[in-house]
Design a protein around this motif. Structure first.
Motif, PDB file in Angstrom:
ATOM      1  N   TYR A  96      37.289  43.621  35.710  1.00 37.51           N
ATOM      2  CA  TYR A  96      37.464  43.857  37.219  1.00 37.51           C
ATOM      3  C   TYR A  96      37.575  45.441  37.281  1.00 37.51           C
ATOM      4  N   LYS A 149      43.630  38.164  40.056  1.00 39.33           N
ATOM      5  CA  LYS A 149      42.460  38.083  39.432  1.00 39.33           C
ATOM      6  C   LYS A 149      42.049  36.683  39.306  1.00 39.33           C
ATOM      7  N   ASP A 196      40.486  41.877  31.582  1.00 35.38           N
ATOM      8  CA  ASP A 196      41.064  42.842  32.831  1.00 35.38           C
ATOM      9  C   ASP A 196      39.910  43.630  32.933  1.00 35.38           C
ATOM     10  N   ILE A 212      34.620  41.698  40.533  1.00 34.00           N
ATOM     11  CA  ILE A 212      34.107  41.535  39.147  1.00 34.00           C
ATOM     12  C   ILE A 212      32.774  42.632  38.905  1.00 34.00           C
ATOM     13  N   THR A 221      41.186  34.351  32.692  1.00 32.30           N
ATOM     14  CA  THR A 221      41.082  35.523  32.867  1.00 32.30           C
ATOM     15  C   THR A 221      42.426  35.959  31.890  1.00 32.30           C
TER      16      THR A 221
END
Length: 189
Positions: free
Chosen positions: A148, A14, A145, A153, A111
């Motif tokens: 995503y 990420k 999370d 994204i 993130t």
């Protein structure tokens, strides 16, 4: 200006995804006006800091520290692990001298798997950056999370906030650069 985007984890994807998005946005919106470097910690073999001067390290440690020291802007994309920043990112800070980020502007993108970790950048990352003398963009972008999907994204609001963070970072760095240059000229030597 020399802009360094640091994906602050040696595992997961990420941070790399958001760092790549930032690099794309920088290239599209600001083109050749600046130089851009992506440091994705997954791509490097780093030693743990052992207290030596950063100039005494070799290999990837030397490359990473010198790249950061040469930056005007540092944009950090980091995951939150166990309500903390990753050890790999902390190691980067441990390798650098205390005033490594003086006259540099830093921006944060984080993130996490839970919205409960929203304040980790405020409580852990901003104090480190401040201690290292960085000028910090007040706002940061926080992704969950769920923002995503399939390696991208998926939240339009996140795209907008990333664009705004990049713009604010460049505006702040440009303003401070002018101020710092005027301050240096005032010394008269």
């Amino acid at each position: 200006m020399n802009i360094v985007v640091l994906a602050g984890s040696n595992v997961g994807e990420k941070s790399s995804i958001v760092a790549d998005k930032v690099m794309t946005e920088l290239n599209v919106k600001y083109g050749v006006d600046h130089s851009y470097t992506l440091l994705d910690l997954k791509d490097y073999e780093m030693q743990f800091s052992d207290g030596r001067n950063y100039l005494d390290y070799t290999g990837d440690n030397k490359l990473i520290t010198e790249t950061i020291m040469g930056a005007d802007i540092l944009i950090i994309a980091t995951p939150i692990f166990q309500a903390s920043i990753p050890a790999a990112l902390k190691n980067v800070f441990d390798l650098l001298p205390q005033s490594a980020l003086q006259n540099k502007v830093s921006a944060i993108i984080a993130t996490a798997g839970s919205n409960r970790h929203y304040l980790i950048p405020e409580q852990q990352l901003k104090p480190i950056l401040s201690y290292m003398k960085s000028t910090i963009v007040p706002n940061y972008v926080f992704l969950l999370d769920t923002d995503y999907t399939a390696g991208k994204i998926n939240n339009d609001d996140i795209h907008f906030r990333l664009e705004k963070l990049i713009e604010d970072t460049i505006v702040l760095a440009t303003a401070y650069k002018g101020i710092w240059e005027a301050q240096e000229e005032a010394y008269g030597f």
